[in-house]
Design a protein around this motif. Structure first.
Motif, PDB file in Angstrom:
ATOM      1  N   GLN A  92       5.470   3.683   1.727  1.00 20.59           N
ATOM      2  CA  GLN A  92       5.066   2.381   1.194  1.00 20.59           C
ATOM      3  C   GLN A  92       5.030   1.370   2.335  1.00 20.59           C
ATOM      4  O   GLN A  92       6.029   1.144   3.009  1.00 20.59           O
ATOM      5  CB  GLN A  92       6.025   1.897   0.110  1.00 20.59           C
ATOM      6  N   ILE A  93       3.869   0.784   2.553  1.00 22.10           N
ATOM      7  CA  ILE A  93       3.683  -0.200   3.613  1.00 22.10           C
ATOM      8  C   ILE A  93       3.498  -1.566   2.969  1.00 22.10           C
ATOM      9  O   ILE A  93       2.663  -1.734   2.067  1.00 22.10           O
ATOM     10  CB  ILE A  93       2.442   0.119   4.472  1.00 22.10           C
ATOM     11  N   LYS A  94       4.274  -2.526   3.437  1.00 23.36           N
ATOM     12  CA  LYS A  94       4.196  -3.880   2.883  1.00 23.36           C
ATOM     13  C   LYS A  94       3.864  -4.871   3.989  1.00 23.36           C
ATOM     14  O   LYS A  94       4.476  -4.867   5.058  1.00 23.36           O
ATOM     15  CB  LYS A  94       5.514  -4.260   2.219  1.00 23.36           C
ATOM     16  N   LEU A  95       2.870  -5.719   3.720  1.00 20.89           N
ATOM     17  CA  LEU A  95       2.475  -6.779   4.634  1.00 20.89           C
ATOM     18  C   LEU A  95       2.763  -8.115   3.959  1.00 20.89           C
ATOM     19  O   LEU A  95       2.304  -8.355   2.835  1.00 20.89           O
ATOM     20  CB  LEU A  95       0.979  -6.713   4.954  1.00 20.89           C
ATOM     21  N   ARG A  96       3.535  -8.964   4.631  1.00 18.50           N
ATOM     22  CA  ARG A  96       3.824 -10.291   4.092  1.00 18.50           C
ATOM     23  C   ARG A  96       3.181 -11.340   5.005  1.00 18.50           C
ATOM     24  O   ARG A  96       3.582 -11.510   6.151  1.00 18.50           O
ATOM     25  CB  ARG A  96       5.325 -10.532   3.995  1.00 18.50           C
ATOM     26  N   LEU A  97       2.172 -12.009   4.480  1.00 20.60           N
ATOM     27  CA  LEU A  97       1.427 -13.017   5.224  1.00 20.60           C
ATOM     28  C   LEU A  97       1.912 -14.398   4.808  1.00 20.60           C
ATOM     29  O   LEU A  97       1.898 -14.726   3.616  1.00 20.60           O
ATOM     30  CB  LEU A  97      -0.073 -12.886   4.948  1.00 20.60           C
ATOM     31  N   THR A  98       2.343 -15.199   5.766  1.00 23.40           N
ATOM     32  CA  THR A  98       2.914 -16.507   5.476  1.00 23.40           C
ATOM     33  C   THR A  98       2.108 -17.592   6.176  1.00 23.40           C
ATOM     34  O   THR A  98       2.060 -17.647   7.406  1.00 23.40           O
ATOM     35  CB  THR A  98       4.378 -16.588   5.948  1.00 23.40           C
ATOM     36  N   GLU A  99       1.445 -18.438   5.393  1.00 21.98           N
ATOM     37  CA  GLU A  99       0.715 -19.585   5.919  1.00 21.98           C
ATOM     38  C   GLU A  99       1.037 -20.782   5.031  1.00 21.98           C
ATOM     39  O   GLU A  99       0.607 -20.846   3.891  1.00 21.98           O
ATOM     40  CB  GLU A  99      -0.786 -19.308   5.927  1.00 21.98           C
ATOM     41  N   GLU A 100       1.813 -21.705   5.564  1.00 19.27           N
ATOM     42  CA  GLU A 100       2.344 -22.782   4.739  1.00 19.27           C
ATOM     43  C   GLU A 100       1.590 -24.092   4.871  1.00 19.27           C
ATOM     44  O   GLU A 100       1.993 -25.101   4.292  1.00 19.27           O
ATOM     45  CB  GLU A 100       3.823 -22.985   5.072  1.00 19.27           C
ATOM     46  N   ALA A 101       0.517 -24.120   5.643  1.00 19.31           N
ATOM     47  CA  ALA A 101      -0.229 -25.361   5.822  1.00 19.31           C
ATOM     48  C   ALA A 101      -1.720 -25.080   5.805  1.00 19.31           C
ATOM     49  O   ALA A 101      -2.163 -23.981   6.131  1.00 19.31           O
ATOM     50  CB  ALA A 101       0.167 -26.032   7.140  1.00 19.31           C
ATOM     51  N   GLY A 102      -2.489 -26.096   5.416  1.00 25.82           N
ATOM     52  CA  GLY A 102      -3.939 -25.992   5.454  1.00 25.82           C
ATOM     53  C   GLY A 102      -4.454 -26.282   6.851  1.00 25.82           C
ATOM     54  O   GLY A 102      -3.687 -26.321   7.820  1.00 25.82           O
ATOM     55  N   SER A 103      -5.746 -26.485   6.955  1.00 23.73           N
ATOM     56  CA  SER A 103      -6.359 -26.742   8.258  1.00 23.73           C
ATOM     57  C   SER A 103      -6.032 -28.156   8.738  1.00 23.73           C
ATOM     58  O   SER A 103      -6.282 -29.139   8.032  1.00 23.73           O
ATOM     59  CB  SER A 103      -7.877 -26.579   8.176  1.00 23.73           C
ATOM     60  N   GLU A 104      -5.468 -28.253   9.927  1.00 25.47           N
ATOM     61  CA  GLU A 104      -5.174 -29.557  10.502  1.00 25.47           C
ATOM     62  C   GLU A 104      -6.475 -30.291  10.818  1.00 25.47           C
ATOM     63  O   GLU A 104      -7.445 -29.707  11.267  1.00 25.47           O
ATOM     64  CB  GLU A 104      -4.349 -29.396  11.782  1.00 25.47           C
ATOM     65  N   GLY A 105      -6.477 -31.597  10.587  1.00 23.81           N
ATOM     66  CA  GLY A 105      -7.642 -32.405  10.930  1.00 23.81           C
ATOM     67  C   GLY A 105      -8.700 -32.475   9.859  1.00 23.81           C
ATOM     68  O   GLY A 105      -9.689 -33.197  10.014  1.00 23.81           O
ATOM     69  N   ILE A 106      -8.554 -31.715   8.761  1.00 21.68           N
ATOM     70  CA  ILE A 106      -9.512 -31.793   7.656  1.00 21.68           C
ATOM     71  C   ILE A 106      -8.889 -32.645   6.555  1.00 21.68           C
ATOM     72  O   ILE A 106      -7.905 -32.252   5.929  1.00 21.68           O
ATOM     73  CB  ILE A 106      -9.895 -30.402   7.125  1.00 21.68           C
ATOM     74  N   TYR A 157       0.844  -1.194   0.000  1.00 22.84           N
ATOM     75  CA  TYR A 157       0.000   0.000   0.000  1.00 22.84           C
ATOM     76  C   TYR A 157       0.880   1.245   0.000  1.00 22.84           C
ATOM     77  O   TYR A 157       2.003   1.237   0.526  1.00 22.84           O
ATOM     78  CB  TYR A 157      -0.888   0.042   1.248  1.00 22.84           C
ATOM     79  N   THR A 158       0.339   2.313  -0.555  1.00 22.19           N
ATOM     80  CA  THR A 158       0.978   3.623  -0.470  1.00 22.19           C
ATOM     81  C   THR A 158       0.066   4.543   0.326  1.00 22.19           C
ATOM     82  O   THR A 158      -1.120   4.699  -0.001  1.00 22.19           O
ATOM     83  CB  THR A 158       1.232   4.209  -1.871  1.00 22.19           C
ATOM     84  N   VAL A 159       0.609   5.140   1.373  1.00 18.42           N
ATOM     85  CA  VAL A 159      -0.181   5.999   2.253  1.00 18.42           C
ATOM     86  C   VAL A 159      -0.612   7.253   1.492  1.00 18.42           C
ATOM     87  O   VAL A 159       0.211   7.922   0.844  1.00 18.42           O
ATOM     88  CB  VAL A 159       0.623   6.381   3.506  1.00 18.42           C
ATOM     89  N   THR A 160      -1.880   7.592   1.566  1.00 17.25           N
ATOM     90  CA  THR A 160      -2.399   8.789   0.905  1.00 17.25           C
ATOM     91  C   THR A 160      -2.308  10.001   1.838  1.00 17.25           C
ATOM     92  O   THR A 160      -2.072   9.851   3.041  1.00 17.25           O
ATOM     93  CB  THR A 160      -3.858   8.582   0.488  1.00 17.25           C
ATOM     94  N   GLU A 161      -2.529  11.167   1.281  1.00 11.52           N
ATOM     95  CA  GLU A 161      -2.517  12.391   2.104  1.00 11.52           C
ATOM     96  C   GLU A 161      -3.602  12.341   3.168  1.00 11.52           C
ATOM     97  O   GLU A 161      -3.400  12.796   4.295  1.00 11.52           O
ATOM     98  CB  GLU A 161      -2.712  13.623   1.209  1.00 11.52           C
ATOM     99  N   GLU A 162      -4.753  11.791   2.805  1.00 18.02           N
ATOM    100  CA  GLU A 162      -5.863  11.712   3.763  1.00 18.02           C
ATOM    101  C   GLU A 162      -5.547  10.778   4.920  1.00 18.02           C
ATOM    102  O   GLU A 162      -6.060  10.954   6.030  1.00 18.02           O
ATOM    103  CB  GLU A 162      -7.140  11.235   3.048  1.00 18.02           C
TER     104      GLU A 162
END
Length: 307
Positions: free
Chosen positions: A59-73, A7-12
């Motif tokens: 400039q704001i960067k978010l890195r989301l890391t999820e390497e596995a699915g739901s356990e037990g399904i 994302y890029t921060v806006t003036e608002e």
């Protein structure tokens, strides 16, 4: 699965703390904790402090890391149609007879099993996060969030009633005018499944309906095709509300066991309208009427009374 949001921060937006800015974007406590623990938050390429202010052009960067699915399904190959998909969402047209979540009696025959199998085939694992709920017998649209950020934003939108859900249903009897049912729903005391109108302990539930067509069935009375919108999302809400006003759904074995005109409650999640959690673009998706509801209407078309 790694999802990077930039994302890029806006003036608002400038002048608030980074933490406040992230919350305004929709980051929940879980997302904020994940970004902290995985060192997945950056401002202008560097690790920032949560309390420092943001400025226009940052400039704001978010890195989301999820390497596995739901356990037990357990992954199981089960049929369903995909209506829409991108990096953040999977919108499914659920068939009838498919429960959404595993339970004691449905361990390997649910939508969650099918989604986990699909993840396995595509090599794109993510936990199963279903935003809206449908009964096993109900067909139509369901939103699956593919990462924790989109889930947080969409859960919040659902809670704030910003996801507009439209259903089609076949109800017994003739309904000639639109209306609203505003009656609280609670659990039947001796049942884990059945719900009822409960003025004392129930939760508020609001359903808006309007007739689409009336179908007269020789020897079996009349039925009305309805278009319905929900303000709330209580278990069995449409089924309970329609029974409460004397028009239970066709084929509803739980609330109208005497009606054998269909093999399931004829209820279909027709459309969803919402704002995309990342792009902020307006979304409106529709699912075609399933064959059993199409055939039900066609079977009576000669005596159909258009409203």
């Amino acid at each position: 699965m790694i999802r990077t949001l930039t994302y890029t921060v806006t003036e608002e937006e400038a002048g608030v703390s980074l933490l406040e800015w992230l919350r305004d974007k929709g980051c929940s406590r879980q997302v904020l904790a994940h970004l902290k623990n995985t060192k997945g938050l950056f401002k202008n390429g560097e690790r920032p402090f949560a309390k420092e202010p943001v400025r226009s052009g940052d400039q704001i960067k978010l890195r989301l890391t999820e390497e596995a699915g739901s356990e037990g399904i357990v992954p199981v190959c089960l049929p369903f149609s995909v209506v829409y998909e991108d990096e953040d969402l999977l919108v499914i047209d659920k068939p009838a007879g498919l429960p959404v979540h595993p339970s004691i009696n449905h361990y390997e025959n649910t939508l969650a099993n099918g989604v986990m199998w699909r993840c396995q085939q595509t090599g794109e694992p993510f936990p199963f996060r279903c935003i809206n709920r449908l009964d096993a017998g109900t067909t139509g649209l369901l939103i699956i969030a593919k990462n924790m950020f989109s889930a947080a934003v969409l859960y919040s939108a659902m809670k704030k009633r910003k996801i507009k859900r439209t259903y089609l249903a076949v109800a017994s009897g003739e309904i000639r005018k639109p209306g609203t049912v505003d009656l609280p729903i609670g659990r039947v005391s001796d049942s884990v499944i059945e719900r009822c109108i409960d003025q004392e302990h129930g939760e508020r539930a609001v359903t808006h309906y309007e007739p689409v067509a009336v179908c007269k069935v020789p020897g079996n009375g009349s039925y009305t095709m309805l278009r319905l919108q929900l303000e709330t999302g209580r278990t069995h809400q449409i089924r309970v509300h329609m029974k409460a006003i004397g028009h239970p759904l066709a084929g509803d074995y739980l609330y109208a066991p005497e009606d054998c005109s269909a093999d399931r409650p004829l209820l279909h999640s027709r459309s969803l309208a919402f704002t995309h959690p990342v792009t902020q673009e307006p979304m409106k998706l529709t699912a075609e009427l399933p064959e059993d509801m199409k055939n039900y209407a066609e079977w009576k078309r000669r005596e159909e009374d258009e409203i």
